[in-house]
Write a protein that holds these residues in place. Structure first.
Motif, PDB file in Angstrom:
ATOM      1  N   GLY A   1       0.795  -1.222   0.000  1.00 55.71           N
ATOM      2  CA  GLY A   1       0.000   0.000   0.000  1.00 55.71           C
ATOM      3  C   GLY A   1       0.821   1.262   0.000  1.00 55.71           C
ATOM      4  O   GLY A   1       0.406   2.277   0.533  1.00 55.71           O
ATOM      5  N   THR A   2       1.977   1.202  -0.584  1.00 50.27           N
ATOM      6  CA  THR A   2       2.785   2.419  -0.651  1.00 50.27           C
ATOM      7  C   THR A   2       3.338   2.591  -2.053  1.00 50.27           C
ATOM      8  O   THR A   2       3.695   1.617  -2.715  1.00 50.27           O
ATOM      9  CB  THR A   2       3.940   2.361   0.377  1.00 50.27           C
ATOM     10  OG1 THR A   2       4.714   3.539   0.238  1.00 50.27           O
ATOM     11  CG2 THR A   2       4.812   1.144   0.187  1.00 50.27           C
ATOM     12  N   GLN A   3       3.359   3.822  -2.498  1.00 48.13           N
ATOM     13  CA  GLN A   3       3.970   4.148  -3.790  1.00 48.13           C
ATOM     14  C   GLN A   3       5.187   5.004  -3.499  1.00 48.13           C
ATOM     15  O   GLN A   3       5.118   6.232  -3.508  1.00 48.13           O
ATOM     16  CB  GLN A   3       3.009   4.910  -4.692  1.00 48.13           C
ATOM     17  CG  GLN A   3       1.763   4.147  -5.088  1.00 48.13           C
ATOM     18  CD  GLN A   3       0.649   4.347  -4.076  1.00 48.13           C
ATOM     19  OE1 GLN A   3       0.489   5.424  -3.533  1.00 48.13           O
ATOM     20  NE2 GLN A   3      -0.104   3.309  -3.827  1.00 48.13           N
ATOM     21  N   PRO A   4       6.319   4.379  -3.192  1.00 51.35           N
ATOM     22  CA  PRO A   4       7.469   5.167  -2.721  1.00 51.35           C
ATOM     23  C   PRO A   4       7.901   6.235  -3.717  1.00 51.35           C
ATOM     24  O   PRO A   4       8.466   7.236  -3.326  1.00 51.35           O
ATOM     25  CB  PRO A   4       8.561   4.124  -2.503  1.00 51.35           C
ATOM     26  CG  PRO A   4       8.094   2.904  -3.184  1.00 51.35           C
ATOM     27  CD  PRO A   4       6.621   2.954  -3.218  1.00 51.35           C
ATOM     28  N   ARG A   5       7.600   6.033  -4.977  1.00 52.61           N
ATOM     29  CA  ARG A   5       8.074   7.013  -5.956  1.00 52.61           C
ATOM     30  C   ARG A   5       7.458   8.387  -5.713  1.00 52.61           C
ATOM     31  O   ARG A   5       8.095   9.408  -5.907  1.00 52.61           O
ATOM     32  CB  ARG A   5       7.723   6.540  -7.371  1.00 52.61           C
ATOM     33  CG  ARG A   5       8.523   7.288  -8.398  1.00 52.61           C
ATOM     34  CD  ARG A   5       8.352   6.723  -9.783  1.00 52.61           C
ATOM     35  NE  ARG A   5       9.039   7.596 -10.726  1.00 52.61           N
ATOM     36  CZ  ARG A   5       8.991   7.451 -12.023  1.00 52.61           C
ATOM     37  NH1 ARG A   5       8.304   6.465 -12.541  1.00 52.61           N
ATOM     38  NH2 ARG A   5       9.627   8.288 -12.796  1.00 52.61           N
ATOM     39  N   VAL A   6       6.200   8.406  -5.268  1.00 48.47           N
ATOM     40  CA  VAL A   6       5.581   9.691  -4.992  1.00 48.47           C
ATOM     41  C   VAL A   6       5.562  10.029  -3.509  1.00 48.47           C
ATOM     42  O   VAL A   6       5.541  11.185  -3.131  1.00 48.47           O
ATOM     43  CB  VAL A   6       4.144   9.747  -5.554  1.00 48.47           C
ATOM     44  CG1 VAL A   6       4.177   9.876  -7.042  1.00 48.47           C
ATOM     45  CG2 VAL A   6       3.340   8.556  -5.128  1.00 48.47           C
ATOM     46  N   GLU A   7       5.590   9.010  -2.667  1.00 48.28           N
ATOM     47  CA  GLU A   7       5.529   9.304  -1.234  1.00 48.28           C
ATOM     48  C   GLU A   7       6.879   9.719  -0.686  1.00 48.28           C
ATOM     49  O   GLU A   7       6.965  10.606   0.162  1.00 48.28           O
ATOM     50  CB  GLU A   7       5.029   8.073  -0.464  1.00 48.28           C
ATOM     51  CG  GLU A   7       3.542   7.879  -0.597  1.00 48.28           C
ATOM     52  CD  GLU A   7       3.094   6.594   0.053  1.00 48.28           C
ATOM     53  OE1 GLU A   7       3.682   6.207   1.060  1.00 48.28           O
ATOM     54  OE2 GLU A   7       2.161   5.975  -0.479  1.00 48.28           O
ATOM     55  N   ALA A   8       7.928   9.076  -1.134  1.00 48.02           N
ATOM     56  CA  ALA A   8       9.268   9.394  -0.645  1.00 48.02           C
ATOM     57  C   ALA A   8      10.235   9.079  -1.772  1.00 48.02           C
ATOM     58  O   ALA A   8      10.730   7.963  -1.887  1.00 48.02           O
ATOM     59  CB  ALA A   8       9.602   8.593   0.601  1.00 48.02           C
ATOM     60  N   ALA A   9      10.472  10.081  -2.600  1.00 49.59           N
ATOM     61  CA  ALA A   9      11.256   9.840  -3.816  1.00 49.59           C
ATOM     62  C   ALA A   9      12.664   9.361  -3.507  1.00 49.59           C
ATOM     63  O   ALA A   9      13.241   8.580  -4.262  1.00 49.59           O
ATOM     64  CB  ALA A   9      11.300  11.115  -4.650  1.00 49.59           C
TER      65      ALA A   9
ATOM     66  N   TYR B   1       4.687  -5.708  -5.092  1.00 42.49           N
ATOM     67  CA  TYR B   1       3.939  -4.507  -4.742  1.00 42.49           C
ATOM     68  C   TYR B   1       2.469  -4.859  -4.605  1.00 42.49           C
ATOM     69  O   TYR B   1       1.897  -5.520  -5.470  1.00 42.49           O
ATOM     70  CB  TYR B   1       4.164  -3.439  -5.820  1.00 42.49           C
ATOM     71  CG  TYR B   1       3.194  -2.291  -5.762  1.00 42.49           C
ATOM     72  CD1 TYR B   1       3.213  -1.400  -4.685  1.00 42.49           C
ATOM     73  CD2 TYR B   1       2.265  -2.080  -6.773  1.00 42.49           C
ATOM     74  CE1 TYR B   1       2.331  -0.351  -4.620  1.00 42.49           C
ATOM     75  CE2 TYR B   1       1.379  -1.027  -6.721  1.00 42.49           C
ATOM     76  CZ  TYR B   1       1.414  -0.167  -5.641  1.00 42.49           C
ATOM     77  OH  TYR B   1       0.537   0.876  -5.575  1.00 42.49           O
ATOM     78  N   ILE B   2       1.882  -4.428  -3.509  1.00 37.70           N
ATOM     79  CA  ILE B   2       0.441  -4.599  -3.324  1.00 37.70           C
ATOM     80  C   ILE B   2      -0.167  -3.217  -3.228  1.00 37.70           C
ATOM     81  O   ILE B   2       0.191  -2.419  -2.343  1.00 37.70           O
ATOM     82  CB  ILE B   2       0.121  -5.388  -2.042  1.00 37.70           C
ATOM     83  CG1 ILE B   2       0.892  -6.717  -2.033  1.00 37.70           C
ATOM     84  CG2 ILE B   2      -1.372  -5.649  -1.958  1.00 37.70           C
ATOM     85  CD1 ILE B   2       0.740  -7.469  -0.745  1.00 37.70           C
ATOM     86  N   GLY B   3      -1.070  -2.928  -4.101  1.00 37.09           N
ATOM     87  CA  GLY B   3      -1.687  -1.614  -4.100  1.00 37.09           C
ATOM     88  C   GLY B   3      -2.207  -1.277  -5.476  1.00 37.09           C
ATOM     89  O   GLY B   3      -2.094  -2.082  -6.401  1.00 37.09           O
ATOM     90  N   PRO B   4      -2.796  -0.105  -5.623  1.00 38.67           N
ATOM     91  CA  PRO B   4      -3.339   0.269  -6.928  1.00 38.67           C
ATOM     92  C   PRO B   4      -2.220   0.411  -7.953  1.00 38.67           C
ATOM     93  O   PRO B   4      -1.082   0.705  -7.589  1.00 38.67           O
ATOM     94  CB  PRO B   4      -4.013   1.609  -6.652  1.00 38.67           C
ATOM     95  CG  PRO B   4      -3.353   2.134  -5.432  1.00 38.67           C
ATOM     96  CD  PRO B   4      -2.998   0.942  -4.612  1.00 38.67           C
ATOM     97  N   ALA B   5      -2.569   0.203  -9.210  1.00 41.25           N
ATOM     98  CA  ALA B   5      -1.566   0.265 -10.272  1.00 41.25           C
ATOM     99  C   ALA B   5      -0.882   1.625 -10.240  1.00 41.25           C
ATOM    100  O   ALA B   5      -1.526   2.654 -10.102  1.00 41.25           O
ATOM    101  CB  ALA B   5      -2.233   0.053 -11.630  1.00 41.25           C
ATOM    102  N   THR B   6       0.437   1.602 -10.330  1.00 37.29           N
ATOM    103  CA  THR B   6       1.183   2.853 -10.271  1.00 37.29           C
ATOM    104  C   THR B   6       2.478   2.697 -11.051  1.00 37.29           C
ATOM    105  O   THR B   6       2.812   1.620 -11.521  1.00 37.29           O
ATOM    106  CB  THR B   6       1.475   3.230  -8.802  1.00 37.29           C
ATOM    107  OG1 THR B   6       2.201   4.441  -8.777  1.00 37.29           O
ATOM    108  CG2 THR B   6       2.284   2.160  -8.113  1.00 37.29           C
TER     109      THR B   6
ATOM    110  N   PHE C   1      -6.340  -1.125  -1.444  1.00 37.27           N
ATOM    111  CA  PHE C   1      -5.573   0.008  -0.911  1.00 37.27           C
ATOM    112  C   PHE C   1      -5.705   1.199  -1.856  1.00 37.27           C
ATOM    113  O   PHE C   1      -5.763   1.044  -3.062  1.00 37.27           O
ATOM    114  CB  PHE C   1      -4.086  -0.358  -0.775  1.00 37.27           C
ATOM    115  CG  PHE C   1      -3.835  -1.484   0.168  1.00 37.27           C
ATOM    116  CD1 PHE C   1      -4.547  -1.584   1.355  1.00 37.27           C
ATOM    117  CD2 PHE C   1      -2.879  -2.449  -0.113  1.00 37.27           C
ATOM    118  CE1 PHE C   1      -4.311  -2.627   2.240  1.00 37.27           C
ATOM    119  CE2 PHE C   1      -2.637  -3.488   0.759  1.00 37.27           C
ATOM    120  CZ  PHE C   1      -3.352  -3.584   1.935  1.00 37.27           C
ATOM    121  N   GLY C   2      -5.702   2.367  -1.258  1.00 39.12           N
ATOM    122  CA  GLY C   2      -5.836   3.563  -2.094  1.00 39.12           C
ATOM    123  C   GLY C   2      -4.482   4.197  -2.368  1.00 39.12           C
ATOM    124  O   GLY C   2      -3.464   3.794  -1.822  1.00 39.12           O
TER     125      GLY C   2
END
Lengths: 157, 750
Positions: free
Chosen positions: B449-457, B476-481, B720-721
């Motif tokens: 549930g984390t998109q590190p690219r946008v949350e913490a580059a 990776y578990i979460g929405p497509a990113t 997950f959002g």
């Protein structure tokens, strides 16, 4: 003296007493009673030649005989109250200060049309609007804004 | 008189010269031509080298360049080389250039960068090696045992002078209008190593400028084809946008097709470009680098806490540059960090304001504003007082806010992002336990549930570095990113998590076989109702995969906000879930991402902050506070490293530091807080969270999550959002920034 009185009476007869007194005031004859400098100019003027009048109305006199060289040209300012030397425009400056013998009228004929600012007298001490203020001065109408951020504006409600 | 005399003198000298050709004849005829080499002994390097006496072996030890250190894991692998006669021990595989750095000799270079692959195409680093027929490019040459490297010989000097002449041939002479001027490698090195004249009389090459987007300005004529930017884009940023086109003098850096550079790290090419070919577009023609005052601070736009240098001129922040910190951001920073600074100059709150009965804000004095707030605070019941700290709050002000509200009788105080009552008892439950630098040791990543690219580059750059170096697997578990490295998209929600926890998922085998598996859970899950169940499932996976051991803790939480970790350390957690609904007095300390829809209409809202962003429109009283660039504040980043911002510019208008406002308010309200100085407030923090006083140190969590009581809760199966919708606009500063608005308009995929 008699001739002066006679010409005065003649002028009163032509113009009427009211106009005569007004002109007397305008020409500074009233003020010269309190202003010795002006009175002396007026006394000088007797018998002098009027060389020219500039656009502001200043009168330029010259008297060659009987005067000391260097004191034979003078100006009677149009402004009778707060006169000062900066009221003489550039074209007459040269003649008045013996730099040239050309009168202001002659020099004005040679002035290029395209440039040259109009003469302006020095207004120092004449009030805040005439005083130079630096770009950050509060009294400068075009005061620079040194704020380097934009404040939030409460626009609505 | 002078003129005639001078004329006759010149005439005489010229006649004398023309009459005596012996002056020229006595010299080498080649010297009579325009010579590029300014030092006469370089005319004949071999002869001059032979004439020089052999350097004495016992030289005083030199300090390595830029603190270069050698780590010799195995002493047998060490080899000894001689740099200018000075022996150094280096591990096998180091290049000649690195050996020289250890020996304290700084070799000029353009294309070589220690964090990028070696290209060896600028040839500036040529040195002489004994028994080598030609000068060698030291950056690409591995050091061999017993190698005798000479960096200061006429051969090496002449080689550098020649390379510099070639580089300057097609380099425009526009240093006076170049933004790199004053911090340009080419400028500096041409002063140090170049010739004093050039022989180039032909036309210079010109190259069409490329449009790389709203952040990077290109003047491609200045490019010297070092390819650092190309290597950075492919290796660190992980975007295949830049490349080399053409051959010979037609060689150009560019995007193959007209395309913007869509990387969250694109600003770093400005730093690594040794010339002025890539410069900062927002900073273009704004200032010269020698006018700027640098303040070493840290970044607060995300939870990483990248080390930055704030360059300011007078009251303005002019630019933000990265600072080297190997453990956190290496030497890169994200574009948001680098370019958010223009937000600091817009939409600023600069005066205390009170909303009048007509609904309009009126500027008032601090005394009046504080008196109004203190009066209202006493009118409401203690349990109706709620305080929320914003995502940019520092530890000092959060401590003051909590102390103040506690004195008022309320404990409803929390920090944005923590509003669902996370467990703050165990630090390991909310920190990036394996540390950002430690992620390099991991060989399997599971991102929940984390998109590190946008949350913490910067964390994402670290994961990418690991994936690139060791081919670590990423699940990776979460929405497509978007990811800029190889990954497996395992699923979108808790269903997949349960499958892994129960060992039914094919990814389990990778997790079980891994030596150092790392699980990274996004802090966005804190906001889910079933977060305890999710964390329980994650802990089950951790137990299954032996993620938490005595030598390796791979169970990580990636926080989102700069204030979050310190807030949890200080115990800013809400008492129950429904605080806002019953609030009558709401104190927002820079909290703009709080949903105020459920707030009762008659609630009194105090907004304390630096930007008129979102919450300010609901506020009754506004207290202007200082932004991170204007105050000294303690922040703890997501891995638990405490760092400090320092004031770079003065505060705007009538604004004050956050903790000072709360301290003043407490006095007006008659419940004076017992601290008046930052030192006093820190000694108060010491009693709550002593780790917040250990500056620039990472305090790892002492107890692992296994101490946590088992907890069973129904897990909802909603996917997950996405936590961060727009990478470029996440907080009040970035939302006020024009550059960030441009970026989100141009660079985000629609």
């Amino acid at each position: 003296m008699a001739s002066v009185v006679r010409s005065v009476l003649k002028a009163i007869g032509e113009k009427g007493i009211g106009t005569f007194i007004r002109e007397l005031k305008e020409e500074g004859f009233v003020r010269c009673l309190s202003d010795g400098n002006l009175l002396q100019t007026k006394i000088h003027n007797i018998g002098a030649t009027l060389v020219g009048i500039d656009k502001f109305g200043n009168k330029y006199y010259e008297k060659l005989d009987g005067m000391q060289y260097g004191r034979h040209r003078w100006v009677e300012y149009a402004e009778k109250g707060r006169y000062n030397a900066s009221q003489v425009p550039a074209e007459w400056h040269g003649w008045l200060h013996y730099i040239t013998d050309h009168t202001g009228k002659e020099l004005l004929a040679q002035k290029p049309k395209r440039y040259g600012l109009d003469h302006k007298e020095n207004f120092s001490g004449e009030g805040d609007e005439y005083i130079y203020h630096s770009k950050g001065h509060t009294l400068n109408p075009g005061q620079r804004d040194w704020t380097r951020y934009q404040p939030w504006q409460p626009t609505k409600s | 008189m002078g003129l005639g005399l001078l004329a006759s003198r010149t005439l005489r000298t010229t006649t004398i010269l023309s009459k005596s050709p012996r002056i020229f004849a006595s010299q080498d005829p080649s010297n009579a031509l325009r010579s590029i080499v300014s030092t006469p002994e370089l005319q004949n390097p071999e002869a001059a080298a032979a004439a020089q006496p052999n350097p004495t072996p016992d030289l005083p030890p030199r300090t390595p360049v830029a603190g270069a250190r050698v780590h010799l894991p195995n002493p047998d692998d060490a080899i000894e080389v001689f740099v200018d006669g000075y022996p150094v021990k280096i591990p096998k595989g180091m290049t000649v250039l690195q050996a020289c750095e250890v020996a304290g000799v700084d070799i000029p270079r353009f294309c070589y960068h220690s964090r990028l692959s070696i290209a060896g195409n600028c040839r500036m680093c040529l040195v002489e090696v004994e028994k080598s027929p030609k000068p060698v490019a030291s950056c690409a040459m591995p050091a061999l045992p017993g190698m005798k490297i000479k960096t200061d010989t006429p051969v090496a000097k002449k080689a550098r002078e020649g390379v510099m002449e070639f580089l300057l041939m097609n380099h425009p002479l526009d240093c006076p209008i170049c933004d790199q001027g004053g911090e340009c490698d080419l400028q500096d090195q041409s002063m140090a190593f170049g010739s004093d004249r050039g022989r180039f009389t032909e036309m210079k090459r010109s190259v069409v400028d490329k449009n790389l987007g709203p952040l990077v300005k290109t003047v491609m004529t200045r490019c010297i084809q070092c390819t650092r930017c190309v290597r950075f884009a492919t290796e660190v940023a992980g975007v295949q946008d830049l490349g080399m086109l053409g051959r010979g003098s037609g060689e150009e850096i560019g995007t193959y097709v007209e395309k913007l550079m869509t990387s969250e790290l694109s600003g770093n090419v400005i730093d690594i470009c040794p010339v002025g070919a890539l410069t900062s577009k927002p900073f273009a023609f704004k200032a010269r680098n020698w006018e700027l005052k640098g303040t070493e601070s840290i970044d607060v736009t995300d939870a990483v806490g990248s080390n930055i240098r704030i360059d300011s001129r007078g009251p303005e922040v002019m630019r933000i540059l990265p600072r080297l910190n190997e453990d956190i951001n290496e030497e890169w920073i994200s574009d948001k960090t680098r370019f958010c600074y223009d937000g600091l100059k817009r939409q600023r709150l600069n005066d205390p304001m009170i909303r009048g009965p007509d609904g309009r804000f009126k500027t008032v004095s601090w005394r009046d504003a504080l008196a109004v707030v203190a009066e209202i605070a006493h009118q409401v019941k203690p349990e109706e007082i709620v305080g929320i700290a914003g995502q940019l709050s520092d530890a000092e002000s959060m401590m003051a806010l909590k102390d103040f509200l506690n004195k008022m009788g309320s404990n409803n105080v929390w920090c944005e992002g923590n509003d669902m009552h996370p467990c703050a008892d165990l630090r390991s439950g909310y920190l990036l336990n394996s540390s950002i630098g430690g992620l390099e040791k991991a060989d399997v990543f599971l991102l929940v549930g984390t998109q590190p690219r946008v949350e913490a580059a910067m964390v994402n750059a670290r994961i990418r570095k690991t994936v690139r170096a060791t081919h670590a697997k990423v699940g990776y578990i979460g929405p497509a990113t978007d990811f800029n490295y190889d990954h497996q998209h395992l699923g979108t929600g808790p269903q997949t998590l349960l499958e892994i926890a129960e060992g039914r998922h094919p990814f389990c085998s990778a997790l079980l076989n891994a030596k150092n598996p790392a699980i990274i859970v996004g802090a966005g899950l804190f906001e889910r109702k079933d977060k305890d169940a999710i964390f329980y499932a994650v802990e089950t996976i951790a137990k299954l995969g032996k993620v938490v051991r005595s030598d390796w803790n791979g169970l990580n939480v990636l926080l989102r906000n700069a204030a979050q970790a310190a807030a949890l350390d200080l115990g800013l957690v809400p008492e129950s879930g429904k605080n806002i609904e019953s609030a009558k007095f709401l104190y927002l300390m820079g909290a703009d991402d709080v949903n105020l829809d459920k707030l009762p209409d008659d609630a009194f809202v105090v907004y304390q902050g630096h930007h008129g962003d979102r919450s300010v429109y609901r506020a009754n009283v506004i207290f202007p506070a200082s932004a991170f660039s204007e105050k000294e504040g303690t922040y703890e980043n997501t891995e638990g490293c405490t760092q400090q911002t320092l004031p770079a510019v003065p505060t705007v208008g009538d604004a004050r530091d956050d903790w000072k406002i709360i301290r003043a308010l407490s006095e007006v309200a008659g419940m004076q807080l017992p601290y008046d100085t930052p030192g006093a407030i820190r000694s108060r923090i010491k009693t709550v969270a002593p780790n917040l006083l250990h500056m620039d140190e990472r305090d790892p969590a002492t107890f692992s999550a296994s101490l946590k009581p088992d907890f069973c809760q129904k897990m909802s199966l909603t996917a997950f959002g996405t936590t961060v919708e727009n990478f470029y606009m996440t907080d009040p500063i970035t939302r006020a920034s024009k550059i960030m608005a441009q970026c989100s308009a141009l660079l985000l995929k629609k």
